[in-house]
Enzyme design. Structure first.
Site, short mmCIF file in Angstrom:
data_model
loop_
_atom_site.label_atom_id
_atom_site.label_comp_id
_atom_site.label_asym_id
_atom_site.label_seq_id
_atom_site.Cartn_x
_atom_site.Cartn_y
_atom_site.Cartn_z
N ASP A 82 0.61 -1.06 0.00
CA ASP A 82 -0.23 0.17 -0.17
C ASP A 82 0.81 1.19 0.20
O ASP A 82 1.22 1.51 1.26
CB ASP A 82 -0.84 -0.25 0.91
CG ASP A 82 -2.20 0.61 1.72
OD1 ASP A 82 -3.39 1.24 0.89
OD2 ASP A 82 -2.13 1.89 2.03
N GLU A 84 2.15 5.47 -0.24
CA GLU A 84 1.83 6.57 0.35
C GLU A 84 2.38 7.33 -1.01
O GLU A 84 4.03 7.20 -1.51
CB GLU A 84 2.00 7.18 1.83
CG GLU A 84 1.39 6.44 2.11
CD GLU A 84 -0.35 6.48 2.95
OE1 GLU A 84 -0.57 7.25 1.61
OE2 GLU A 84 -0.97 4.91 2.95
N ALA A 85 1.41 8.53 -1.14
CA ALA A 85 2.23 9.11 -2.46
C ALA A 85 1.99 11.27 -2.29
O ALA A 85 1.03 11.58 -1.41
CB ALA A 85 1.67 9.05 -4.00
N ASP A 198 -2.73 1.46 -6.65
CA ASP A 198 -1.36 1.52 -6.54
C ASP A 198 -0.42 1.63 -7.42
O ASP A 198 0.69 1.59 -7.54
CB ASP A 198 -1.33 0.45 -4.91
CG ASP A 198 -1.56 0.99 -3.77
OD1 ASP A 198 -0.98 1.44 -3.15
OD2 ASP A 198 -2.97 0.85 -3.56
N HIS A 255 -4.64 6.08 6.42
CA HIS A 255 -3.52 6.79 5.38
C HIS A 255 -1.89 6.50 5.92
O HIS A 255 -1.00 7.06 4.71
CB HIS A 255 -3.78 8.06 5.04
CG HIS A 255 -5.09 8.43 5.23
ND1 HIS A 255 -5.29 7.86 3.34
CD2 HIS A 255 -6.55 8.26 5.03
CE1 HIS A 255 -7.32 8.27 3.16
NE2 HIS A 255 -7.16 8.49 4.27
N ASP A 260 -1.63 0.99 6.57
CA ASP A 260 -2.93 0.37 5.80
C ASP A 260 -2.75 -1.37 5.32
O ASP A 260 -3.50 -1.83 5.01
CB ASP A 260 -2.43 0.99 4.88
CG ASP A 260 -3.52 2.54 4.37
OD1 ASP A 260 -4.41 2.67 5.99
OD2 ASP A 260 -3.38 3.66 3.82
#
Ligand code: AMP
Ligand code: MG
Length: 292
Positions: A82, A84-85, A198, A255, A260
């Site tokens: 998962d 994050e960006a 993703d 998040h 996650d």
């Protein structure tokens, strides 16, 4: 002929059993599940599916010649990712140049339905290395964590090395049962993400920015939301709703990539214990990544 007759008798017996499972109350469902030492948490749909799968597995082990009752899992491991960006509020999703800032991978042994290892690194974005206040608040990732991190190609290479090390070596035992699940070499791996974005969005963009080939191991993957809906017969879901259906709650802060991933992994473990066989159900159109 006799075999076919026996098979159809057994199949109609199981069909009747399924009908009975659908006709009993929630309290009765829980009582039966509890008698078999099975999880009693979750919605009625989940409880019914769990009990039906139990009866299917019992019949399948009693009558191994009836092929339709067997669900063969071709994977030794599942890998939940998962990302994050980078992000900002009030920006149209399509216009934003997302860059991956967190790569968590939770490795699951299919045989034991347990988390056996974790890869976790933060990533320094190259185009916009300063995180927006919105992004820091959403993901819980600080500027210091980012400043201390390495670039995407470096971290991704480490992840590939980490997986390669765990792959079966030529002298590994023939029988997987002979090894401790924690040290069982990876024979085949299925990547699992919460939805299609993703890999189709974040990973695809990152490969384009860095002029990297899209990783072969991620071209096909399992979209867990789709599998969850098909398996339990529910409509739209997200992580919180999948957990709610299973009678579980989110552990940690949503998040955060690692939180996650761990929660998605817990869903995968529950589904595996419930008899689900997760497999690739999405494909990334690699040819379109570099032309957009
Ligand atoms: P998630 O896995 O739901 O935490 O989301 C992955 C990434 O999608 C985040 O790291 C953000 O880049 C982006 N994202 C998620 N939710 C939002 C939001 N409400 N607004 C803007 N970007 C978001
Ligand atoms: Mg996330």
């Amino acid at each position: 002929m006799t075999d076919e007759f026996e098979d159809s008798k057994l199949i109609s017996k199981l069909t009747k059993e399924y009908g009975r499972v659908h006709s009993i109350s929630t309290a009765q469902l829980k009582e039966e599940l509890s008698a078999f030492g099975l999880d009693t948490r979750g919605t009625v749909l989940v409880l019914q599916k769990r009990l039906k799968e139990h009866y299917r597995r019992v019949q399948s082990s009693l009558h191994p010649h009836i092929a339709i009752w067997h669900r063969k899992n071709s994977y030794s491991h599942y890998a939940v990712i998962d990302f994050e960006a980078t992000c900002d509020e009030n920006l149209p999703e399509t216009d934003f140049m997302h860059e991956i800032i967190e790569i968590p991978v939770v490795l699951i042994s299919v045989a034991t339905a347990q988390i056996i290892d974790i890869f976790h690194e933060y990533v320094k974005p190259k185009m916009c290395p300063t995180l927006t206040p919105f992004c820091k608040k959403l993901t819980g990732i600080s500027q210091t964590m980012i400043n201390q991190s390495r670039t995407f190609p470096e971290v991704w290479k480490d992840l590939e090395d980490w997986i390669a090390e765990k792959r079966a070596s030529p002298d590994s035992p023939e029988e997987p049962d002979q090894v401790d699940a924690r040290n069982e070499p990876i024979r085949s791996i299925c990547f699992i993400t919460d939805g299609p974005w993703d890999f189709k969005k974040f990973l695809a963009k990152e490969c384009r920015y860095n002029n990297m080939d899209f990783p072969e191991m991620c071209v096909k993957f399992c979209n867990l939301r789709r599998k969850f809906c098909n398996f339990y017969g529910v409509k739209r879901v997200n992580i919180e709703l999948m957990l709610k259906n299973l009678g579980q709650t989110f552990d940690g802060t949503p998040h955060s990539g690692i939180a996650d991933s761990r929660n998605i992994a817990n869903i995968v473990c529950t589904m595996t214990r419930d008899g689900a066989v997760l497999e690739n159900n999405e494909v990334v159109d690699v040819s379109s990544i570099y032309t957009v």
